[in-house]
Design a protein around this motif. Structure first.
Motif, PDB file in Angstrom:
ATOM      1  N   LEU A  31      -5.106  10.143  -6.760  1.00  0.00           N
ATOM      2  CA  LEU A  31      -3.932   9.710  -7.522  1.00  0.00           C
ATOM      3  C   LEU A  31      -3.738   8.192  -7.510  1.00  0.00           C
ATOM      4  O   LEU A  31      -3.610   7.564  -8.557  1.00  0.00           O
ATOM      5  N   HIS A  32      -3.654   7.599  -6.324  1.00  0.00           N
ATOM      6  CA  HIS A  32      -3.408   6.146  -6.291  1.00  0.00           C
ATOM      7  C   HIS A  32      -3.843   5.548  -4.965  1.00  0.00           C
ATOM      8  O   HIS A  32      -4.056   6.256  -3.992  1.00  0.00           O
ATOM      9  N   THR A  33      -3.925   4.232  -4.997  1.00  0.00           N
ATOM     10  CA  THR A  33      -4.114   3.434  -3.788  1.00  0.00           C
ATOM     11  C   THR A  33      -2.873   2.574  -3.644  1.00  0.00           C
ATOM     12  O   THR A  33      -2.432   1.954  -4.615  1.00  0.00           O
TER      13      THR A  33
ATOM     14  N   LEU B 140      -0.797  -0.580  -2.194  1.00  0.00           N
ATOM     15  CA  LEU B 140      -0.939  -1.919  -1.635  1.00  0.00           C
ATOM     16  C   LEU B 140       0.456  -2.472  -1.379  1.00  0.00           C
ATOM     17  O   LEU B 140       1.313  -2.433  -2.274  1.00  0.00           O
ATOM     18  N   ARG B 141       0.697  -2.992  -0.158  1.00  0.00           N
ATOM     19  CA  ARG B 141       1.968  -3.658   0.120  1.00  0.00           C
ATOM     20  C   ARG B 141       1.846  -5.109  -0.328  1.00  0.00           C
ATOM     21  O   ARG B 141       0.895  -5.789   0.058  1.00  0.00           O
ATOM     22  N   VAL B 142       2.788  -5.551  -1.157  1.00  0.00           N
ATOM     23  CA  VAL B 142       2.710  -6.886  -1.747  1.00  0.00           C
ATOM     24  C   VAL B 142       3.943  -7.707  -1.382  1.00  0.00           C
ATOM     25  O   VAL B 142       5.032  -7.163  -1.128  1.00  0.00           O
TER      26      VAL B 142
ATOM     27  N   LYS C  54      15.309   0.111   1.181  1.00  0.00           N
ATOM     28  CA  LYS C  54      15.040  -1.282   0.805  1.00  0.00           C
ATOM     29  C   LYS C  54      13.584  -1.536   0.397  1.00  0.00           C
ATOM     30  O   LYS C  54      12.890  -2.401   1.007  1.00  0.00           O
ATOM     31  N   TYR C  55      13.112  -0.784  -0.576  1.00  0.00           N
ATOM     32  CA  TYR C  55      11.779  -1.062  -1.121  1.00  0.00           C
ATOM     33  C   TYR C  55      11.719  -0.666  -2.592  1.00  0.00           C
ATOM     34  O   TYR C  55      12.526   0.135  -3.078  1.00  0.00           O
ATOM     35  N   THR C  56      10.766  -1.273  -3.282  1.00  0.00           N
ATOM     36  CA  THR C  56      10.545  -0.981  -4.704  1.00  0.00           C
ATOM     37  C   THR C  56       9.076  -0.652  -4.912  1.00  0.00           C
ATOM     38  O   THR C  56       8.207  -1.288  -4.284  1.00  0.00           O
TER      39      THR C  56
ATOM     40  N   ILE D 139      -2.757   2.142  -9.146  1.00  0.00           N
ATOM     41  CA  ILE D 139      -2.412   1.366  -7.958  1.00  0.00           C
ATOM     42  C   ILE D 139      -0.896   1.397  -7.771  1.00  0.00           C
ATOM     43  O   ILE D 139      -0.146   1.190  -8.734  1.00  0.00           O
ATOM     44  N   GLU D 140      -0.471   1.716  -6.579  1.00  0.00           N
ATOM     45  CA  GLU D 140       0.958   1.742  -6.235  1.00  0.00           C
ATOM     46  C   GLU D 140       1.293   0.456  -5.483  1.00  0.00           C
ATOM     47  O   GLU D 140       0.867   0.275  -4.336  1.00  0.00           O
ATOM     48  N   LEU D 141       1.978  -0.440  -6.155  1.00  0.00           N
ATOM     49  CA  LEU D 141       2.397  -1.692  -5.526  1.00  0.00           C
ATOM     50  C   LEU D 141       3.709  -1.432  -4.807  1.00  0.00           C
ATOM     51  O   LEU D 141       4.677  -0.964  -5.408  1.00  0.00           O
TER      52      LEU D 141
ATOM     53  N   TYR E 261       6.761  -3.022  -2.577  1.00  0.00           N
ATOM     54  CA  TYR E 261       7.443  -4.244  -2.128  1.00  0.00           C
ATOM     55  C   TYR E 261       8.567  -3.861  -1.185  1.00  0.00           C
ATOM     56  O   TYR E 261       9.520  -3.174  -1.579  1.00  0.00           O
ATOM     57  N   ASN E 262       8.428  -4.281   0.064  1.00  0.00           N
ATOM     58  CA  ASN E 262       9.508  -4.101   1.041  1.00  0.00           C
ATOM     59  C   ASN E 262      10.414  -5.320   0.944  1.00  0.00           C
ATOM     60  O   ASN E 262       9.939  -6.455   1.147  1.00  0.00           O
ATOM     61  N   TRP E 263      11.671  -5.094   0.619  1.00  0.00           N
ATOM     62  CA  TRP E 263      12.564  -6.203   0.325  1.00  0.00           C
ATOM     63  C   TRP E 263      12.576  -7.217   1.454  1.00  0.00           C
ATOM     64  O   TRP E 263      12.788  -6.875   2.630  1.00  0.00           O
TER      65      TRP E 263
HETATM   66  C1  LIG Z   1       5.709   7.583  -3.991  1.00  0.00           C
HETATM   67  C2  LIG Z   1       4.572   7.873  -3.048  1.00  0.00           C
HETATM   68  O1  LIG Z   1       3.368   7.577  -3.695  1.00  0.00           O
HETATM   69  C3  LIG Z   1       4.610   7.049  -1.811  1.00  0.00           C
HETATM   70  O2  LIG Z   1       3.619   6.455  -1.423  1.00  0.00           O
HETATM   71  S1  LIG Z   1       6.095   6.991  -0.945  1.00  0.00           S
HETATM   72  C4  LIG Z   1       5.448   6.847   0.724  1.00  0.00           C
HETATM   73  C5  LIG Z   1       6.383   6.077   1.587  1.00  0.00           C
HETATM   74  N1  LIG Z   1       6.524   4.710   1.115  1.00  0.00           N
HETATM   75  C6  LIG Z   1       7.495   3.950   1.587  1.00  0.00           C
HETATM   76  O3  LIG Z   1       8.340   4.374   2.364  1.00  0.00           O
HETATM   77  C7  LIG Z   1       7.458   2.525   1.070  1.00  0.00           C
HETATM   78  C8  LIG Z   1       8.174   1.575   2.009  1.00  0.00           C
HETATM   79  C9  LIG Z   1       7.636   1.589   3.428  1.00  0.00           C
HETATM   80  N2  LIG Z   1       8.396   0.666   4.230  1.00  0.00           N
HETATM   81  C10 LIG Z   1       6.164   1.168   3.448  1.00  0.00           C
HETATM   82  O4  LIG Z   1       5.895  -0.040   3.489  1.00  0.00           O
HETATM   83  O5  LIG Z   1       5.305   2.075   3.393  1.00  0.00           O
HETATM   84  C11 LIG Z   1       5.827   6.103   2.999  1.00  0.00           C
HETATM   85  O6  LIG Z   1       5.886   7.112   3.655  1.00  0.00           O
HETATM   86  N3  LIG Z   1       5.220   4.976   3.452  1.00  0.00           N
HETATM   87  C12 LIG Z   1       4.602   4.964   4.770  1.00  0.00           C
HETATM   88  C13 LIG Z   1       3.127   4.664   4.629  1.00  0.00           C
HETATM   89  O7  LIG Z   1       2.466   4.549   5.672  1.00  0.00           O
HETATM   90  O8  LIG Z   1       2.663   4.530   3.469  1.00  0.00           O
END
Ligand SMILES: C[C@@H](O)C(=O)SC[C@H](NC(=O)CC[C@H](N)C(=O)O)C(=O)NCC(=O)O
Ligand code: NI
Length: 136
Positions: free
Chosen positions: A5-7, A9-11, A39-41, A57-59, A61-63
């Motif tokens: 489905l996706h990869t 990346l934290r940006v 607090k993320y988008t 790709i799933e970008l 962003y942690n606020w």
């Molecule tokens: C929507 C689905 O594809 C997800 O990946 S949601 C998974 C979730 N993501 C978050 O909580 C984003 C913010 C978090 N602070 C982060 O940086 O991951 C999650 O469970 N993330 C944990 C992880 O290890 O990916």
């Protein structure tokens, strides 16, 4: 059958990354969502709709988090392209960073190039007509 489905990346700057993946790499912004409680988008970018089976790709962003330590383990995301030479010229012209010019892989015939995204993640472009293992 399972499907890639996706990869994720934290940006460090979501608008900067969306600009790069859409206007520099030619992807579409497919969807975006915000989680105010945690607090993320999220912004999903790709060349095709997820519903049509395109991996994206799933970008993330942690606020307030503007950069990450990438360590030395992550390699790259690979994109198949008809003309990596033209693509790299367009990326450079749009201000993108081509870190490995297009050309045959060392010791092989598959033609590749590497660019770096705004956070330093590596993106490989592979000339599909030259790809070995039946990708071309
Ligand atoms: C929507 C689905 O594809 C997800 O990946 S949601 C998974 C979730 N993501 C978050 O909580 C984003 C913010 C978090 N602070 C982060 O940086 O991951 C999650 O469970 N993330 C944990 C992880 O290890 O990916
Ligand atoms: Ni995810």
């Amino acid at each position: 059958m399972a499907q890639l489905l996706h990869t994720m990346l934290r940006v460090g700057n979501l608008e900067r990354s969306i600009e790069f993946y859409t206007n520099v790499l030619g992807m579409k912004l497919l969807r975006q969502s915000e989680n105010a409680e945690y607090k993320y988008t999220l912004a999903f970018v790709g060349y095709g709709e997820e519903s049509s089976g395109s991996a994206v790709i799933e970008l993330t962003y942690n606020w307030g988090t503007e950069s990450y330590d990438h360590g030395n383990a992550f390699g790259h995301i690979a994109i198949g392209e008809e003309d990596i030479y033209a693509r790299c010229e367009a990326i450079a012209a749009a201000g993108g960073k081509v870190i490995r010019p297009a050309g045959p892989v060392a010791g092989g015939t598959t033609e590749i190039a590497f660019v770096e995204d705004p956070d330093g993640y590596k993106i490989e472009f592979i000339q599909m007509s030259s790809a070995e293992n039946g990708l071309g």
